[in-house]
Design a protein around this motif. Structure first.
Motif, mmCIF file in Angstrom:
data_model
loop_
_atom_site.group_PDB
_atom_site.id
_atom_site.type_symbol
_atom_site.label_atom_id
_atom_site.label_comp_id
_atom_site.label_asym_id
_atom_site.label_seq_id
_atom_site.Cartn_x
_atom_site.Cartn_y
_atom_site.Cartn_z
ATOM 1 N N SER A 1 0.334 -3.112 4.655
ATOM 2 C CA SER A 1 -0.684 -2.062 4.734
ATOM 3 C C SER A 1 -0.797 -1.566 6.164
ATOM 4 C CB SER A 1 -2.045 -2.596 4.256
ATOM 5 O OG SER A 1 -3.068 -1.618 4.421
ATOM 6 N N TYR B 1 -0.292 -1.555 -4.572
ATOM 7 C CA TYR B 1 -1.758 -1.634 -4.640
ATOM 8 C C TYR B 1 -2.308 -0.497 -3.790
ATOM 9 C CZ TYR B 1 -6.529 -3.575 -4.286
ATOM 10 O OH TYR B 1 -7.896 -3.774 -4.348
ATOM 11 N N SER B 2 -2.922 0.468 -4.440
ATOM 12 C CA SER B 2 -3.434 1.646 -3.750
ATOM 13 C C SER B 2 -4.780 2.041 -4.341
ATOM 14 C CB SER B 2 -2.452 2.811 -3.891
ATOM 15 O OG SER B 2 -2.993 4.009 -3.380
ATOM 16 N N GLU C 1 -7.845 -4.304 5.140
ATOM 17 C CA GLU C 1 -7.124 -4.679 3.924
ATOM 18 C C GLU C 1 -6.256 -5.907 4.180
ATOM 19 O OE1 GLU C 1 -6.837 -0.032 2.368
ATOM 20 O OE2 GLU C 1 -4.996 -1.190 2.666
ATOM 21 N N LYS D 1 -10.095 -2.454 -1.937
ATOM 22 C CA LYS D 1 -8.988 -2.975 -1.146
ATOM 23 C C LYS D 1 -9.422 -3.772 0.079
ATOM 24 C CE LYS D 1 -5.226 -0.723 -0.776
ATOM 25 N NZ LYS D 1 -4.311 0.309 -0.239
ATOM 26 N N ASP E 1 0.859 -1.177 0.000
ATOM 27 C CA ASP E 1 0.000 0.000 0.000
ATOM 28 C C ASP E 1 0.903 1.237 0.000
ATOM 29 O OD1 ASP E 1 -2.311 1.664 0.508
ATOM 30 O OD2 ASP E 1 -1.738 1.706 2.615
#
Length: 227
Positions: free
Chosen positions: A184, A125-126, A189, A160, A9
């Motif tokens: 994260s 992954y955002s 998440e 997410k 993240d």
């Protein structure tokens, strides 16, 4: 199974939440109206404006109304793909002009460089768009970090906090989920990633715990070979 890829993240993990809320969001809020009015007829922008109309249910909204919808969404941090795409376009102009520099914690920079050198495949992954992710890392205060990454994922892969999103990402990466370590600062998440089979590590930079997951305060405390 040994870790072969690390999925991270951004907000609150590699980068300060304050950078997003105190720098990026205000910049977008200030510059978005003029950007949209100037470029509403360009295909890439027009497509996102139409997506805003569809998602808001205001299919006949004119440009001024769409601008207001977007400003309202920024105010509540709505995770709308169309908003994220338009914000990314505005931020791109700011980065190009030298008005913005991406914030990445020094410990994250050091660890990402080390992991890349050790052969781990790194992914992001955002909820921010892929374009916005590349800008943060590509125009970071320490220079261009994009060569470290093998790929980027946004809400186009799903939200997410949904397990299916992580399953899709693992499939796209081409590895069993168990060989992917997800980082994260949000427990929901981490829960979703674990439910998909990924290994997890939580970042709590101000202390505390993310229940059910190994939790550290810095990237320097993460050893992928030990997870």
């Amino acid at each position: 199974m040994p870790i072969k890829a690390i999925l991270t993240d951004i907000e609150g993990t590699t980068s300060a939440v304050s950078f997003v809320f105190d720098v990026l969001f205000p910049y977008a809020r200030e510059h978005l109206p003029a950007f949209i009015r100037a470029q509403a007829d360009k295909p890439a922008v027009a497509a996102q404006l139409e997506a805003v109309r569809q998602e808001s249910g205001e299919t006949d909204a004119d440009v001024d109304r769409v601008v207001q919808i977007l400003l309202d969404w920024i105010a509540i941090d709505r995770k709308a793909t169309s908003l994220k795409a338009l914000q990314g376009m505005v931020w791109a102009e700011g980065y190009r002009a030298g008005e913005l520099k991406g914030h990445v914690y020094p410990d994250a920079v050091q660890a990402l460089r080390q992991w890349h050198a050790e052969g781990y495949r790194l992914y992001v992954y955002s909820s921010g768009s892929v374009q916005a992710q590349k800008l943060i890392f590509g125009c970071a205060e320490v220079g261009d970090l994009t060569p470290l990454f093998s790929g980027y994922f946004d809400t186009g892969s799903g939200h997410k906090r949904e397990t299916a999103s992580y399953a899709r990402i693992a499939e796209s990466i081409g590895l069993p989920a168990a060989q992917v370590l997800f980082l994260s600062d949000v427990v929901e998440e981490l829960d979703a990633a674990r439910a998909a089979g990924m290994q997890t590590c939580g970042l709590a930079r101000n202390g505390g715990e993310l229940p059910g997951h190994k939790t550290v305060a810095s990237f320097s405390a993460i050893d992928p070979s030990a997870d």
